[in-house]
Design a protein around this motif. Structure first.
Motif, PDB file in Angstrom:
ATOM      1  N   THR A   1       9.908 -16.614  -1.168  1.00 33.72           N
ATOM      2  CA  THR A   1      10.505 -15.330  -1.562  1.00 33.72           C
ATOM      3  C   THR A   1       9.459 -14.410  -2.181  1.00 33.72           C
ATOM      4  N   THR A   2       8.631 -14.968  -3.062  1.00 32.66           N
ATOM      5  CA  THR A   2       7.572 -14.170  -3.685  1.00 32.66           C
ATOM      6  C   THR A   2       6.583 -13.658  -2.645  1.00 32.66           C
ATOM      7  N   ALA A   3       6.217 -14.521  -1.709  1.00 29.03           N
ATOM      8  CA  ALA A   3       5.268 -14.120  -0.661  1.00 29.03           C
ATOM      9  C   ALA A   3       5.853 -13.031   0.230  1.00 29.03           C
TER      10      ALA A   3
ATOM     11  N   ASP B   1       5.688  -9.799  -1.768  1.00 23.14           N
ATOM     12  CA  ASP B   1       4.289  -9.385  -1.892  1.00 23.14           C
ATOM     13  C   ASP B   1       3.756  -8.840  -0.569  1.00 23.14           C
ATOM     14  N   GLY B   2       4.155  -9.482   0.531  1.00 25.16           N
ATOM     15  CA  GLY B   2       3.726  -8.999   1.847  1.00 25.16           C
ATOM     16  C   GLY B   2       4.276  -7.622   2.148  1.00 25.16           C
ATOM     17  N   ALA B   3       5.548  -7.395   1.796  1.00 23.88           N
ATOM     18  CA  ALA B   3       6.135  -6.067   2.009  1.00 23.88           C
ATOM     19  C   ALA B   3       5.429  -5.016   1.170  1.00 23.88           C
ATOM     20  N   LYS B   4       5.122  -5.385  -0.082  1.00 26.36           N
ATOM     21  CA  LYS B   4       4.416  -4.452  -0.964  1.00 26.36           C
ATOM     22  C   LYS B   4       3.029  -4.138  -0.428  1.00 26.36           C
ATOM     23  N   THR B   5       2.327  -5.163   0.049  1.00 26.74           N
ATOM     24  CA  THR B   5       0.986  -4.953   0.598  1.00 26.74           C
ATOM     25  C   THR B   5       1.032  -4.071   1.833  1.00 26.74           C
ATOM     26  N   GLY B   6       2.054  -4.284   2.680  1.00 32.80           N
ATOM     27  CA  GLY B   6       2.186  -3.469   3.879  1.00 32.80           C
ATOM     28  C   GLY B   6       2.362  -1.994   3.565  1.00 32.80           C
ATOM     29  N   VAL B   7       3.210  -1.704   2.582  1.00 33.99           N
ATOM     30  CA  VAL B   7       3.415  -0.310   2.189  1.00 33.99           C
ATOM     31  C   VAL B   7       2.132   0.282   1.611  1.00 33.99           C
ATOM     32  N   THR B   8       1.425  -0.505   0.780  1.00 36.26           N
ATOM     33  CA  THR B   8       0.177  -0.022   0.169  1.00 36.26           C
ATOM     34  C   THR B   8      -0.872   0.282   1.219  1.00 36.26           C
ATOM     35  N   VAL B   9      -1.004  -0.609   2.190  1.00 37.24           N
ATOM     36  CA  VAL B   9      -1.985  -0.389   3.265  1.00 37.24           C
ATOM     37  C   VAL B   9      -1.621   0.846   4.073  1.00 37.24           C
TER      38      VAL B   9
END
Length: 211
Positions: A27-29, A32-40
């Motif tokens: 769940t954490t990953a 975090d992956g969704a957050k990283t995708g938006v940031t990128v």
């Protein structure tokens, strides 16, 4: 089919995490992956907008037309079964020009339009034509002079020298493009040879003479 594969991978991951007691880590990953995708994505916007603007300036100034004129003989050689005045040629040239500048997001719509136009020339609508296969191979392994997207990603992750990959990217994409062209030429010749191969005929046995 791709959707099924991704869905299966997600389900297997959750099941395995539940069995091993690591469901919280999954769940954490995921978050975090969704957050990283938006940031990128936000980091890419500025660079892509800049290069899209440069491409528009190049288009208005006639630079893209000059590039297309230089690529014209190459396109006619790679797509001998497409008429010179067909709309697909223009979309193919735009797709190749965008790929040269590393603008994959700009090249994709042109590639789709080129595929749609090539489909109008395809005698068998259920099977990709040789020209469509050639376009797919070139679009996948296109020579890239400026890897804009990769540079944007490296800038977004605070790379000390984000443009140092230009040389290696040019060499790698040139080799990939050459391999794609050679494979395409070989497949075309193989299919042409197969189409012209006469079907095998069975040799009937002579009737036996009865006395």
């Amino acid at each position: 089919m791709i959707n099924v594969i991704w869905f299966a991978l997600i389900v297997i991951g959750f099941v395995f995490a539940a069995i091993t007691g690591n469901i919280e880590s999954v769940t954490t990953a995921a978050f975090d992956g969704a957050k990283t995708g938006v940031t990128v994505c936000f980091g890419l916007i500025s660079v892509l907008v800049f290069w899209m603007g440069m491409m528009r300036i190049a288009e208005d100034s006639g630079l893209l037309k000059k590039i297309a004129k230089l690529l014209g003989p190459i396109v006619r050689y790679l797509f001998p079964d497409v008429p010179r005045d067909h709309p697909a040629i223009g979309y193919i040239l735009s797709n190749m020009s965008a790929n040269l500048l590393g603008l994959g997001n700009a090249a994709t719509p042109m590639g789709i339009k080129a595929m749609q136009e090539l489909q109008t020339l395809n005698p068998d609508k259920e099977v990709a034509s040789p020209a469509m296969c050639t376009l797919l191979a070139l679009n996948t392994a296109s020579v890239t002079l400026i890897p804009t997207t990769l540079i944007a990603i490296r800038i977004n992750y605070n790379s000390a020298s984000p443009t140092e990959i230009v040389g290696t990217t040019l060499v790698a994409t040139a080799i990939a493009t050459m391999a794609a062209i050679l494979a395409d030429r070989w497949c075309r010749r193989w299919n042409l040879h197969k189409d012209h191969t006469p079907p095998a005929t069975s040799i009937s046995s002579k009737p036996s003479l009865k006395g």
